[in-house]
Design an enzyme around this catalytic site. Structure first.
Site, PDB file in Angstrom:
ATOM      1  N   TYR A 105      -1.455  10.952  -0.901  1.00 16.86           N
ATOM      2  CA  TYR A 105      -1.675  11.301  -1.995  1.00 16.86           C
ATOM      3  C   TYR A 105      -3.028  11.722  -2.036  1.00 16.86           C
ATOM      4  O   TYR A 105      -3.931  10.957  -2.360  1.00 16.86           O
ATOM      5  CB  TYR A 105      -1.020  10.338  -3.341  1.00 16.86           C
ATOM      6  CG  TYR A 105      -1.534  11.194  -4.574  1.00 16.86           C
ATOM      7  CD1 TYR A 105      -1.058  12.355  -4.957  1.00 16.86           C
ATOM      8  CD2 TYR A 105      -2.202  10.467  -5.507  1.00 16.86           C
ATOM      9  CE1 TYR A 105      -1.429  13.066  -6.248  1.00 16.86           C
ATOM     10  CE2 TYR A 105      -2.434  11.059  -6.750  1.00 16.86           C
ATOM     11  CZ  TYR A 105      -2.264  12.156  -7.192  1.00 16.86           C
ATOM     12  OH  TYR A 105      -2.312  12.834  -8.338  1.00 16.86           O
ATOM     13  N   ASP A 145       1.519  14.736  -1.244  1.00 26.02           N
ATOM     14  CA  ASP A 145       0.754  15.760  -2.048  1.00 26.02           C
ATOM     15  C   ASP A 145      -0.550  16.230  -1.651  1.00 26.02           C
ATOM     16  O   ASP A 145      -1.427  15.251  -1.862  1.00 26.02           O
ATOM     17  CB  ASP A 145       0.942  15.564  -3.438  1.00 26.02           C
ATOM     18  CG  ASP A 145       0.300  16.366  -4.456  1.00 26.02           C
ATOM     19  OD1 ASP A 145      -0.409  17.360  -4.033  1.00 26.02           O
ATOM     20  OD2 ASP A 145       0.190  15.711  -5.771  1.00 26.02           O
TER      21      ASP A 145
END
Length: 255
Positions: A105, A145
């Site tokens: 992330y 992400d």
DNA sequence: ATGGTAGTTTGACTA
């Protein structure tokens, strides 16, 4: 066939029903999640076990947090970027057979003028160093992400976004340095229609107007990229009731 | 148009 997926769930507490429903529908071998926003003690591991998924979580309260659900258990390689002092839970590396799978992330960066942006670039440099050291000669998948749209095809309005966070040149350069370690963007291994994105802001009717970015990526080392048979974004869950602002991305490998 | 919405948490902060 190995089917792996990534999904920024934006709170697993809220999104658990959607995540379980999607896993039941799609049945990937592995799902890497981001923004679980869940402490490990509160992680709903039993709900995943009930539908046949083992899960490893690396979370914290309120913000960030990553987790990996898998049909067969893997082993944990690292829960933080080695050599980088980070209080935020954004990294989980696991081994499944001869595949090392790294769930990331990447920091959002907020704005190119902010301290969070410098943190983002530092974090990406540390990730690059980790990939360079660990070697992508082994079968490696880095997914999550990335909070970067790799190029203008991944941006609904490149002119409006030019120089903004998620799109700026230093971020794209940092992403290219990841590619330089030998990993490839699986989505771009195939001809793809224009206008496919993985994230749409909750605000301003962005989904309805397809004002999106492709910032959720599955990267694979060359030996796996050569065996990648498909990479697609499943936009349907973004249209479900009470959705995450991100859609899941899925890749299939002949291994 | 520095707005807009969502999650966590209950006032801001993050995205």
């Amino acid at each position: 066939m190995l089917r792996v997926a990534t999904w920024n769930v934006n709170s697993l507490r809220v999104r658990l029903p959607q995540v379980l429903a999607w896993l039941g529908d799609v049945e990937p071998d592995i799902l890497a999640m981001q923004e679980t926003k869940t402490q490990d003690l509160d992680f709903p591991a039993a709900a995943f076990a009930e539908i046949g998924y083992a899960v490893v979580c690396n979370g914290q309260k309120t913000y960030n947090g990553v987790a990996i659900a898998s049909r067969t258990p893997g082993s944990i390689l690292a829960t933080a970027l080695p050599g980088y002092d980070d209080t935020q839970r954004r990294f989980l590396a696991m081994r499944f057979g001869d595949v090392q799978l790294i769930d990331v992330y990447v920091p959002n960066g907020e704005d190119v003028a902010s301290d969070k942006y410098r943190y983002k670039l530092e974090w990406l440099a540390a990730l690059r160093d980790f990939l360079a050291r660990s070697g992508t000669g082994a079968k490696t998948i880095v997914l999550g992400d990335f909070n970067i749209a790799p190029d203008d095809r991944d941006v609904h309005d490149p002119a409006a976004w030019q120089g903004q966070v998620l799109v700026s040149d230093p971020e794209r350069t940092a992403l290219k340095r990841l590619f330089d370690t030998g990993v490839q963007d699986c989505f771009r291994l195939f001809d793809q229609p224009a206008g496919l994105y993985s994230w749409w802001d909750y605000r301003a009717g962005a989904l309805h107007r397809n004002h999106g970015l492709r910032i959720d990526l599955i990267l694979a080392s060359a030996n796996l990229a050569a065996r990648c048979r498909q990479c697609r974004i499943d936009a349907a869950p973004r249209r479900w009731e009470r959705p995450s602002d991100h859609a899941p991305v899925l890749a299939e490998f002949d291994v």
